[in-house]
Design a protein around this motif. Structure first.
Motif, PDB file in Angstrom:
ATOM      1  N   MET A  70       0.834  -1.201   0.000  1.00 55.73           N
ATOM      2  CA  MET A  70       0.000   0.000   0.000  1.00 55.73           C
ATOM      3  C   MET A  70       0.871   1.255   0.000  1.00 55.73           C
ATOM      4  O   MET A  70       1.829   1.342   0.767  1.00 55.73           O
ATOM      5  CB  MET A  70      -0.927   0.026   1.220  1.00 55.73           C
ATOM      6  N   VAL A  71       0.508   2.216  -0.844  1.00 56.92           N
ATOM      7  CA  VAL A  71       1.231   3.484  -0.911  1.00 56.92           C
ATOM      8  C   VAL A  71       0.963   4.287   0.358  1.00 56.92           C
ATOM      9  O   VAL A  71      -0.191   4.520   0.715  1.00 56.92           O
ATOM     10  CB  VAL A  71       0.754   4.325  -2.118  1.00 56.92           C
ATOM     11  N   THR A  72       2.045   4.697   1.047  1.00 55.90           N
ATOM     12  CA  THR A  72       1.869   5.545   2.225  1.00 55.90           C
ATOM     13  C   THR A  72       2.351   6.964   1.972  1.00 55.90           C
ATOM     14  O   THR A  72       1.929   7.898   2.637  1.00 55.90           O
ATOM     15  CB  THR A  72       2.624   4.988   3.443  1.00 55.90           C
ATOM     16  N   ASP A  73       3.260   7.125   1.013  1.00 58.58           N
ATOM     17  CA  ASP A  73       3.755   8.475   0.735  1.00 58.58           C
ATOM     18  C   ASP A  73       4.441   8.499  -0.631  1.00 58.58           C
ATOM     19  O   ASP A  73       4.861   7.450  -1.137  1.00 58.58           O
ATOM     20  CB  ASP A  73       4.745   8.913   1.828  1.00 58.58           C
ATOM     21  N   ASP A  75       7.479  10.765  -2.662  1.00 53.15           N
ATOM     22  CA  ASP A  75       8.468  11.807  -2.359  1.00 53.15           C
ATOM     23  C   ASP A  75       8.689  12.741  -3.548  1.00 53.15           C
ATOM     24  O   ASP A  75       8.107  12.559  -4.621  1.00 53.15           O
ATOM     25  CB  ASP A  75       9.765  11.200  -1.804  1.00 53.15           C
ATOM     26  N   HIS A  81       6.735   5.390  -1.407  1.00 49.42           N
ATOM     27  CA  HIS A  81       7.008   4.712  -0.139  1.00 49.42           C
ATOM     28  C   HIS A  81       5.768   3.909   0.228  1.00 49.42           C
ATOM     29  O   HIS A  81       4.654   4.334  -0.044  1.00 49.42           O
ATOM     30  CB  HIS A  81       7.402   5.727   0.920  1.00 49.42           C
ATOM     31  N   GLU A  83       3.823   0.406   2.522  1.00 48.49           N
ATOM     32  CA  GLU A  83       3.723  -0.523   3.645  1.00 48.49           C
ATOM     33  C   GLU A  83       3.332  -1.876   3.061  1.00 48.49           C
ATOM     34  O   GLU A  83       2.574  -1.930   2.091  1.00 48.49           O
ATOM     35  CB  GLU A  83       2.657  -0.018   4.618  1.00 48.49           C
ATOM     36  N   ILE A 142      -1.937   8.086  -2.563  1.00 48.43           N
ATOM     37  CA  ILE A 142      -1.740   7.508  -1.231  1.00 48.43           C
ATOM     38  C   ILE A 142      -2.946   6.639  -0.896  1.00 48.43           C
ATOM     39  O   ILE A 142      -4.082   7.052  -1.104  1.00 48.43           O
ATOM     40  CB  ILE A 142      -1.528   8.628  -0.188  1.00 48.43           C
ATOM     41  N   GLY A 143      -2.671   5.426  -0.402  1.00 48.85           N
ATOM     42  CA  GLY A 143      -3.747   4.488  -0.093  1.00 48.85           C
ATOM     43  C   GLY A 143      -3.979   3.463  -1.201  1.00 48.85           C
ATOM     44  O   GLY A 143      -4.635   2.448  -0.970  1.00 48.85           O
ATOM     45  N   ARG A 201      -9.683 -11.381   9.306  1.00 48.34           N
ATOM     46  CA  ARG A 201     -10.728 -10.427   9.697  1.00 48.34           C
ATOM     47  C   ARG A 201     -12.044 -10.671   8.963  1.00 48.34           C
ATOM     48  O   ARG A 201     -13.116 -10.548   9.544  1.00 48.34           O
ATOM     49  CB  ARG A 201     -10.230  -9.001   9.468  1.00 48.34           C
TER      50      ARG A 201
ATOM     51  N   PRO B 236      10.305  13.630   6.127  1.00 53.82           N
ATOM     52  CA  PRO B 236       8.845  13.699   5.939  1.00 53.82           C
ATOM     53  C   PRO B 236       8.190  12.332   5.764  1.00 53.82           C
ATOM     54  O   PRO B 236       7.094  12.125   6.283  1.00 53.82           O
ATOM     55  CB  PRO B 236       8.697  14.542   4.678  1.00 53.82           C
ATOM     56  N   VAL B 237       8.822  11.369   5.085  1.00 55.59           N
ATOM     57  CA  VAL B 237       8.133  10.090   4.874  1.00 55.59           C
ATOM     58  C   VAL B 237       8.070   9.248   6.135  1.00 55.59           C
ATOM     59  O   VAL B 237       7.363   8.256   6.171  1.00 55.59           O
ATOM     60  CB  VAL B 237       8.750   9.235   3.737  1.00 55.59           C
ATOM     61  N   LYS B 238       8.796   9.630   7.175  1.00 56.95           N
ATOM     62  CA  LYS B 238       8.786   8.803   8.377  1.00 56.95           C
ATOM     63  C   LYS B 238       8.095   9.466   9.555  1.00 56.95           C
ATOM     64  O   LYS B 238       8.131   8.982  10.665  1.00 56.95           O
ATOM     65  CB  LYS B 238      10.211   8.415   8.741  1.00 56.95           C
ATOM     66  N   LEU B 251      -4.773   4.961   6.840  1.00 57.80           N
ATOM     67  CA  LEU B 251      -4.726   4.054   5.684  1.00 57.80           C
ATOM     68  C   LEU B 251      -4.812   2.629   6.208  1.00 57.80           C
ATOM     69  O   LEU B 251      -5.740   1.901   5.930  1.00 57.80           O
ATOM     70  CB  LEU B 251      -3.423   4.261   4.916  1.00 57.80           C
ATOM     71  N   MET B 252      -3.778   2.223   6.939  1.00 60.97           N
ATOM     72  CA  MET B 252      -3.804   0.921   7.611  1.00 60.97           C
ATOM     73  C   MET B 252      -2.919   1.022   8.844  1.00 60.97           C
ATOM     74  O   MET B 252      -2.035   1.868   8.922  1.00 60.97           O
ATOM     75  CB  MET B 252      -3.330  -0.192   6.681  1.00 60.97           C
ATOM     76  N   ASP B 253      -3.189   0.156   9.828  1.00 58.90           N
ATOM     77  CA  ASP B 253      -2.290   0.054  10.968  1.00 58.90           C
ATOM     78  C   ASP B 253      -2.232  -1.395  11.399  1.00 58.90           C
ATOM     79  O   ASP B 253      -2.704  -2.277  10.666  1.00 58.90           O
ATOM     80  CB  ASP B 253      -2.725   1.011  12.097  1.00 58.90           C
ATOM     81  N   GLY B 254      -1.663  -1.658  12.550  1.00 60.50           N
ATOM     82  CA  GLY B 254      -1.459  -3.027  12.989  1.00 60.50           C
ATOM     83  C   GLY B 254      -2.732  -3.830  13.197  1.00 60.50           C
ATOM     84  O   GLY B 254      -2.674  -5.051  13.314  1.00 60.50           O
ATOM     85  N   PHE B 279      -2.895  12.347   5.687  1.00 56.71           N
ATOM     86  CA  PHE B 279      -2.967  10.904   5.896  1.00 56.71           C
ATOM     87  C   PHE B 279      -2.049  10.509   7.040  1.00 56.71           C
ATOM     88  O   PHE B 279      -0.989  11.100   7.239  1.00 56.71           O
ATOM     89  CB  PHE B 279      -2.539  10.151   4.638  1.00 56.71           C
ATOM     90  N   THR B 281       0.508   8.129   7.787  1.00 57.22           N
ATOM     91  CA  THR B 281       1.273   7.290   6.856  1.00 57.22           C
ATOM     92  C   THR B 281       1.962   6.113   7.540  1.00 57.22           C
ATOM     93  O   THR B 281       2.472   5.228   6.873  1.00 57.22           O
ATOM     94  CB  THR B 281       2.329   8.124   6.100  1.00 57.22           C
ATOM     95  N   ALA B 283       2.099   2.570   9.543  1.00 56.02           N
ATOM     96  CA  ALA B 283       1.199   1.410   9.675  1.00 56.02           C
ATOM     97  C   ALA B 283       1.343   0.763  11.043  1.00 56.02           C
ATOM     98  O   ALA B 283       0.852  -0.333  11.275  1.00 56.02           O
ATOM     99  CB  ALA B 283       1.487   0.402   8.568  1.00 56.02           C
TER     100      ALA B 283
END
Lengths: 337, 343
Positions: A70-73, A75, A81, A83, A142-143, A201, B236-238, B251-254, B279, B281, B283
């Motif tokens: 999944m796209v999180t960012d 640059d 970037h 996940e 993103i997403g 889930r 920024p990405v972190k 978006l998503m997490d654990g 967002f 960002t 997870a």
């Protein structure tokens, strides 16, 4: 009669990661439609295929989600970037071609490690060939999510190799089983579930909705028949039939279901082996714990190199799994006292 | 909003001891609600009628508990040893002031003075078991006069307003979510809405595990305080989220992959109404969402969070405009829910 390889190829072409299973659900629904009395979905995107009957209410889950990205960012240089969705070893990801669900192609690459050490997940990024952020943002958002690019191939007359046998080959087997059902007594719900790879889930809500008397899942399992296998070894091999699950780390299968499965296999001349899996959970755990609890078990397709783009299994095992599934769907648990 | 947050963050509530916060919120909500009750886990349910009944219930949730401690042991010489309630980085603890029990007896978390430590000792961060809470009492008996093993212990942090529209306080995770829910339910709503103030989130989403079973929502909106790591050391990405960017959509997490169509619905509302959003960002981490969206037959799920710096520490920092933007977006999500259901 469905052709296992052709169905699998079709499903892999619409592979979707956990949480965005729309495309794969419609592909499966299209194949199942001629054989179903009723087809519906729920809030989590689970696809239910109902074959009506007067007997026991049964649920059989095969998960239609795959591991993915999944796209999180994005640059400034236009690199993506991301996940991971589901379990990955970062080493298996470098220089893999991927495709986004909107069709955009890309590849996963890594920051150069001067010391030659293995990259960590945080070192990885996706290159979609964009010249800067602005161009990248036109191609993906993103997403957005992506999967491995690739299509299955036959290695010989029996072994099929490619991405996403886990668990699209289980979906293929379940669709094949659906075509084998004739005048079923049981009230049968096939649940093509979502979000298994992130913790079963979809199966949780699917099991709640169906509220079955008993149920089982079809998933892939590890094998111990190749050099780079796990330790301690597991007594499963390709080509030796469907694997009747005794336990995995998420459930101990109900004895009544295990006995039912053995009986169905023996009376129908279906080849089987027994699975005691130390790692990994399956949708069967959700079936077992829904409402006040239900008898639950699993049938597994032995598979090499799980969660890589070169998963490998035997078509013979897939057909044995489908036959055993069809028999069990219209059977009754064997009381073990 | 500022006054409400000041009052909410002055209250103490670790998991299992949410009483002060529940009483305060219930008192506030009484005049605006059509039904109000708690359950066995101390979730507080507030139902408010809107102009119309939506096709399926909408549920908004924020948790009342904060990270803190329990009294684990009282030593013969009057020190208190602590057990953590929720995830706390022990590096933020030495030298901090804590409040013990509902009477708020003040104590300090002491550590051996620098004069008596060796350089190598100072390289490693202390763990909670190396720290003792000093309430100035010289005997076990004196401590037992105001507390007991199992009692709650919270950070003592006075609310501050400072800098560019910023606030600093303890427990912004998740009083900021509670405050947004309270402000939202004090307004006239388009649709009947369930506001659920959940208990025991910080130790494993236990309130949320049962909360949605009563409601069977079609859409859940979870309001949180989430980490903003917009520090000089962080690219920024972190940084996950940043101060000044408005509410963060997950978006998503654990524990959850948030519904893409519901996120799109929220994004479109924000764009059409000039509301700032960003967002989340990262997870990492797990929230009440993980339990709510898989309850019963399941629901669609939106995660909307206020970015908060130094989360889970005695001094959390948030921006009042971010909080306002998050409230505006939350109200839009509630007041247009039928559009989402019909899409």
């Amino acid at each position: 009669m469905l052709n296992i390889f052709e169905i699998q190829k079709k499903l892999v072409a619409s592979a979707c990661p956990s949480g965005s299973e729309k495309a794969i659900a419609s592909t499966i629904a299209e194949i199942a439609l001629p054989y179903a009395d009723e087809i519906f979905t729920d809030a989590l995107g689970n696809l239910f295929v109902h074959k009506k009957g007067e007997g026991k209410k049964v649920i059989c889950c095969a998960h239609m989600d795959c591991i993915g990205f999944m796209v999180t960012d994005i640059d400034d240089k236009g690199f993506i970037h991301f996940e991971t969705i589901g379990g990955f070893n970062p080493q298996n990801l470098i220089h893999r071609p991927i495709k986004f669900l909107n069709g955009q192609k890309g590849l996963i690459t890594s920051e150069y490690k001067e010391d030659g050490s293995a990259p960590k997940k945080t070192d990885l990024y996706i290159d979609i060939g964009a010249r800067g952020r602005e161009e990248a943002e036109k191609l993906v958002a993103i997403g957005d999510t992506a999967v491995y690019e690739g299509s299955p191939v036959m290695l010989n007359d029996d072994l099929i190799m490619g991405p996403y046998l886990d668990d699209l080959i289980g979906c293929t087997a379940l669709l094949y089983a659906l075509t084998l059902l004739k005048d079923n007594k049981n009230d049968i719900y096939l649940a093509f579930t979502t979000q298994e790879e992130v913790g079963c889930r979809g199966a949780k809500t699917a099991s709640y909705t169906v509220n079955a008397d008993f149920g089982f899942c079809i998933d892939v399992t590890m094998v111990g028949d190749y050099p780079a296998t796990t330790k301690p070894p597991i007594a499963l091999a390709l080509g030796k039939g469907a694997a009747i699950k005794i336990k995995d780390s998420s459930l101990i299968c109900s004895k009544d279901i295990v006995e039912m499965m053995k009986k169905c296999a023996e009376s129908n001349g279906i080849k089987y082996q027994l699975e005691v899996l130390r790692y990994g959970g399956t949708d069967a755990s959700a079936i077992q714990l829904a409402h006040g609890g239900a008898l639950a078990g699993g049938i597994s397709i032995p598979t090499r190199y799980i969660h890589t783009p070169v998963e490998t299994c035997s078509v013979f095992d897939v057909i044995e799994t489908a036959k055993l599934t069809a028999a069990c769907l219209d059977a009754e648990p064997v009381p073990s006292v | 909003m500022k006054q409400l947050l000041k009052e909410l963050t002055a209250l103490n509530a670790v998991a299992g001891y949410e009483y002060e916060v529940i009483r305060y919120i219930a008192e506030f909500c009484k005049q605006y609600s059509d039904d109000i009750f708690t359950d066995a886990l101390n979730n507080l349910f507030v139902f408010k009628k809107g102009k119309k009944q939506p096709k399926m219930p909408i549920m908004v949730a924020a948790h009342t508990d904060e990270v803190g401690f329990y009294v684990k042991k009282i030593t013969e010489d009057g020190y208190i040893k602590l057990a953590a309630s929720g995830n706390i980085d022990a590096r933020v603890l030495p030298g901090k002031t804590l409040d013990v029990g509902t009477d708020r007896t003040r104590g300090v978390l002491g550590i051996k003075a620098i004069h008596l430590t060796r350089p190598e000792e100072r390289k490693a961060a202390p763990s909670l078991k190396d720290l003792s809470l000093d309430t100035g009492c010289m005997s076990k008996g004196a401590v037992e006069a105001f507390t007991y093993v199992g009692d709650m212990v919270c950070f003592h942090t006075p609310f501050e307003e400072f800098g560019d529209n910023m606030i600093a306080a303890k427990a912004l995770d998740d009083r900021v979510g509670c405050a947004i829910m309270m402000k939202a339910l004090a307004t006239e709503l388009e649709y009947d809405t369930w506001f659920v103030f959940t208990a025991q989130e910080e130790i494993g989403m236990r309130g949320a595990t049962v909360a949605a079973k009563r409601i069977n929502p079609g859409l859940c909106l979870v309001l949180e305080g989430t980490s903003a790591v917009d520090l000089p050391e962080c690219t920024p990405v972190k940084r996950s989220t940043f101060i000044g960017g408005g509410g963060a959509l997950s978006l998503m997490d654990g524990g959850t992959i948030y519904s893409a169509d519901a996120r799109k619905y929220a994004m479109d509302l924000a764009k059409n109404n000039d509301v700032k959003y960003q967002f989340r960002t990262s997870a990492n981490a797990v929230t009440d969402s993980s339990r709510l969206h898989v309850t019963n037959a399941g629901s669609k799920i939106i995660g909307l969070s206020v970015p908060v710096r130094y989360i889970h520490s005695p001094a959390c920092v948030a921006n009042l405009d971010d909080i306002q933007q998050t409230l505006t977006l939350a109200k839009l999500i509630i007041n247009n829910v039928e559009e989402y259901y019909n899409a």
